[in-house]
Scaffold this motif. Structure first.
Motif, PDB file in Angstrom:
ATOM      1  N   ILE A  80       0.872  -1.178   0.000  1.00 17.41           N
ATOM      2  CA  ILE A  80       0.000   0.000   0.000  1.00 17.41           C
ATOM      3  C   ILE A  80       0.906   1.224   0.000  1.00 17.41           C
ATOM      4  O   ILE A  80       1.359   1.706   1.043  1.00 17.41           O
ATOM      5  CB  ILE A  80      -0.944  -0.017   1.210  1.00 17.41           C
ATOM      6  N   GLY A  81       1.196   1.733  -1.188  1.00 14.58           N
ATOM      7  CA  GLY A  81       2.212   2.744  -1.372  1.00 14.58           C
ATOM      8  C   GLY A  81       2.100   3.962  -0.474  1.00 14.58           C
ATOM      9  O   GLY A  81       3.091   4.365   0.160  1.00 14.58           O
ATOM     10  N   PRO A  82       0.933   4.595  -0.380  1.00 12.16           N
ATOM     11  CA  PRO A  82       0.849   5.839   0.395  1.00 12.16           C
ATOM     12  C   PRO A  82       1.107   5.681   1.898  1.00 12.16           C
ATOM     13  O   PRO A  82       1.279   6.681   2.587  1.00 12.16           O
ATOM     14  CB  PRO A  82      -0.597   6.291   0.139  1.00 12.16           C
ATOM     15  N   LEU A  83       1.135   4.455   2.397  1.00  6.19           N
ATOM     16  CA  LEU A  83       1.408   4.249   3.820  1.00  6.19           C
ATOM     17  C   LEU A  83       2.904   4.176   4.123  1.00  6.19           C
ATOM     18  O   LEU A  83       3.290   4.039   5.285  1.00  6.19           O
ATOM     19  CB  LEU A  83       0.728   2.974   4.315  1.00  6.19           C
ATOM     20  N   GLY A 111      -4.705   0.540  -1.849  1.00  7.29           N
ATOM     21  CA  GLY A 111      -5.550  -0.008  -0.795  1.00  7.29           C
ATOM     22  C   GLY A 111      -6.976   0.496  -0.885  1.00  7.29           C
ATOM     23  O   GLY A 111      -7.326   1.293  -1.755  1.00  7.29           O
ATOM     24  N   TYR A 112      -7.785   0.019   0.065  1.00  7.40           N
ATOM     25  CA  TYR A 112      -9.210   0.382   0.047  1.00  7.40           C
ATOM     26  C   TYR A 112      -9.799   0.432   1.453  1.00  7.40           C
ATOM     27  O   TYR A 112     -11.004   0.524   1.618  1.00  7.40           O
ATOM     28  CB  TYR A 112      -9.999  -0.614  -0.804  1.00  7.40           C
ATOM     29  N   ASP A 123      -3.904  10.828   5.088  1.00  4.66           N
ATOM     30  CA  ASP A 123      -5.203  11.262   4.555  1.00  4.66           C
ATOM     31  C   ASP A 123      -5.657  10.320   3.437  1.00  4.66           C
ATOM     32  O   ASP A 123      -5.053  10.273   2.360  1.00  4.66           O
ATOM     33  CB  ASP A 123      -5.091  12.691   4.035  1.00  4.66           C
ATOM     34  N   PHE A 124      -6.723   9.577   3.693  1.00  4.11           N
ATOM     35  CA  PHE A 124      -7.252   8.617   2.720  1.00  4.11           C
ATOM     36  C   PHE A 124      -7.635   9.302   1.416  1.00  4.11           C
ATOM     37  O   PHE A 124      -7.513   8.716   0.331  1.00  4.11           O
ATOM     38  CB  PHE A 124      -8.455   7.894   3.330  1.00  4.11           C
ATOM     39  N   HIS A 125      -8.102  10.532   1.495  1.00  6.55           N
ATOM     40  CA  HIS A 125      -8.584  11.231   0.306  1.00  6.55           C
ATOM     41  C   HIS A 125      -7.440  11.759  -0.565  1.00  6.55           C
ATOM     42  O   HIS A 125      -7.677  12.182  -1.697  1.00  6.55           O
ATOM     43  CB  HIS A 125      -9.506  12.379   0.716  1.00  6.55           C
ATOM     44  N   ARG A 126      -6.227  11.711  -0.063  1.00  5.30           N
ATOM     45  CA  ARG A 126      -5.057  12.134  -0.846  1.00  5.30           C
ATOM     46  C   ARG A 126      -4.257  10.941  -1.373  1.00  5.30           C
ATOM     47  O   ARG A 126      -3.148  11.103  -1.880  1.00  5.30           O
ATOM     48  CB  ARG A 126      -4.133  13.015   0.007  1.00  5.30           C
ATOM     49  N   ARG A 127      -4.829   9.758  -1.288  1.00  2.00           N
ATOM     50  CA  ARG A 127      -4.049   8.564  -1.588  1.00  2.00           C
ATOM     51  C   ARG A 127      -3.565   8.523  -3.041  1.00  2.00           C
ATOM     52  O   ARG A 127      -2.477   8.025  -3.314  1.00  2.00           O
ATOM     53  CB  ARG A 127      -4.830   7.298  -1.236  1.00  2.00           C
ATOM     54  N   GLY A 128      -4.347   9.046  -3.982  1.00  3.85           N
ATOM     55  CA  GLY A 128      -3.908   9.052  -5.374  1.00  3.85           C
ATOM     56  C   GLY A 128      -2.682   9.924  -5.576  1.00  3.85           C
ATOM     57  O   GLY A 128      -1.698   9.515  -6.214  1.00  3.85           O
ATOM     58  N   LEU A 169       5.182  -2.954 -10.542  1.00  6.79           N
ATOM     59  CA  LEU A 169       3.924  -2.864 -11.270  1.00  6.79           C
ATOM     60  C   LEU A 169       2.952  -1.992 -10.497  1.00  6.79           C
ATOM     61  O   LEU A 169       3.004  -1.928  -9.259  1.00  6.79           O
ATOM     62  CB  LEU A 169       3.300  -4.247 -11.479  1.00  6.79           C
ATOM     63  N   VAL A 170       2.069  -1.338 -11.217  1.00 11.37           N
ATOM     64  CA  VAL A 170       1.011  -0.551 -10.599  1.00 11.37           C
ATOM     65  C   VAL A 170      -0.244  -1.408 -10.557  1.00 11.37           C
ATOM     66  O   VAL A 170      -0.728  -1.876 -11.592  1.00 11.37           O
ATOM     67  CB  VAL A 170       0.746   0.747 -11.376  1.00 11.37           C
ATOM     68  N   GLY A 171      -0.766  -1.627  -9.355  1.00  8.17           N
ATOM     69  CA  GLY A 171      -1.948  -2.454  -9.199  1.00  8.17           C
ATOM     70  C   GLY A 171      -3.200  -1.617  -9.022  1.00  8.17           C
ATOM     71  O   GLY A 171      -3.138  -0.447  -8.611  1.00  8.17           O
ATOM     72  N   GLY A 172      -4.343  -2.221  -9.317  1.00  6.48           N
ATOM     73  CA  GLY A 172      -5.603  -1.533  -9.090  1.00  6.48           C
ATOM     74  C   GLY A 172      -6.690  -2.012 -10.029  1.00  6.48           C
ATOM     75  O   GLY A 172      -6.460  -2.808 -10.942  1.00  6.48           O
ATOM     76  N   SER A 173      -7.892  -1.501  -9.796  1.00  4.47           N
ATOM     77  CA  SER A 173      -9.040  -1.870 -10.628  1.00  4.47           C
ATOM     78  C   SER A 173      -9.739  -0.632 -11.175  1.00  4.47           C
ATOM     79  O   SER A 173     -10.895  -0.705 -11.569  1.00  4.47           O
ATOM     80  CB  SER A 173     -10.028  -2.718  -9.819  1.00  4.47           C
TER      81      SER A 173
END
Length: 330
Positions: A80-83, A111-112, A123-128, A169-173
């Motif tokens: 979970i990169g931003p952590l 993450g989610y 800040d969850f809202h800044r995760r991107g 690799l960049v993961g996600g959906s």
């Protein structure tokens, strides 16, 4: 030859320090055994603050696996990169890449679970935006050259073993994840079989003038357990799979897509659904899967049963996969 994976998340509800320590050591012994028998990959992952003791430190575990093995890859899917502090993450991955001779594969996601962000004060809202910074920093850091980071000049050493950098690799959906991967020229790892998202990623590669590729789960990517008597195994151990399935389901909102997402609420529903499968060796070979993911310690599975599953997989399935591949050739 199919890709073969042994997955570990080291879950054990109600564990004691002694039992959890034994589970970790068993996982390393299993990894060494799998390596000796030609398994391709050990897969692990990251989650925090989970009551059932879900592994929070995948890179520490990966280092131990590398020390116990000589050939197989370790895929962290996902970090979970931003952590993470980007500079420290760059150092940790570089050291593991050097130790393993390039056997580390890192899938970076965002993450989610808001609870994980709250635990670390992020800040969850800044995760991107934070993920953008993490990925950009990693790529700069691994050059070994000085660069500007948050208003200061820094340099990360040592340089990794792998050129031009460790496999990332960049993961996600989401389309945002696909765009991020394409913009940075990184490979994309959709979290489920999502051909439309793969197509979107390829379009963005053209738009950004970058190069990349996709590592996407197959349409069927069940989590496997091997048993001589699946009926007995479901009756005795199905609750462990259900525990994991229900834990995952409790985290994932409607817009999260995952190859292992389950809607089951009972063991019978889980068995019918097919996300988790308990198979005999013969049934496993007959599945004809491109990727075989064994989950020997799922949901706190007793280690003795986990060993039975792994031994059946290595001794009664792996030798026959080559035969299957040969039979498929014209």
């Amino acid at each position: 030859m199919p890709v073969t994976v042994v997955r570990f998340n080291l879950v054990e509800p109600g564990a004691t320090a002694a039992s959890l320590g034994a589970r970790y050591r068993t996982a390393l012994e299993m990894a060494a055994y799998a390596d000796e028998h030609g398994v391709t990959t050990v897969q692990t992952e990251e989650h925090h603050g989970v009551a059932n003791n879900w592994l929070p430190s995948p890179f520490a575990f990966a280092g131990a696996v590398f020390g116990a093995t000589g050939r197989l890859a370790v895929t962290v899917s996902a970090v979970i990169g931003p952590l993470h502090d980007p500079l420290r993450l760059a150092e940790d991955i570089a050291v593991l890449d050097l130790l393993s001779g390039g056997r580390l594969v890192t899938v970076a996601g965002i993450g989610y679970r808001p609870e994980e962000y709250a635990q670390f004060g992020v800040d969850f809202h800044r995760r991107g935006r934070l993920q953008d910074e993490v990925l950009e920093t990693l790529l700069k850091a691994w050059t070994g050259e000085e660069f500007e980071y948050r208003g200061r000049t820094v340099r990360v050493t040592p340089r990794p073993y792998t050129e031009p950098h460790p496999l990332l690799l960049v993961g996600g959906s989401s389309k945002a994840a696909a765009r991020r991967a394409a913009r940075l020229g990184l490979p994309f790892f959709p979290s489920a079989h999502l051909p439309e998202l793969e197509a979107y990623y390829k379009e963005r590669l053209v738009e950004y003038g970058t190069e990349g590729w996709t590592m996407m789960p197959a349409a069927e990517t069940p989590l496997l357990h091997l048993a001589e008597d699946p009926d007995r195994a479901w009756a005795e151990y199905g609750g462990h799979f259900l525990h994991e399935a229900r834990t995952y389901a409790s985290w994932q909102s409607g817009d999260v897509r995952s190859a292992v997402r389950s809607a089951a609420t009972t063991v019978d529903e889980l068995r019918a659904e097919g996300v988790y499968r308990i198979l005999t060796p013969e049934q496993c070979v007959a599945q004809g899967l491109d990727s075989l993911v064994l989950h020997p310690l799922a949901g706190g599975m007793p280690v003795a049963e986990g060993w039975r599953s792994l031994r059946l997989f290595c001794e009664a399935v792996l030798p026959r996969l080559g035969d299957r591949a040969g039979a498929a050739r014209p």
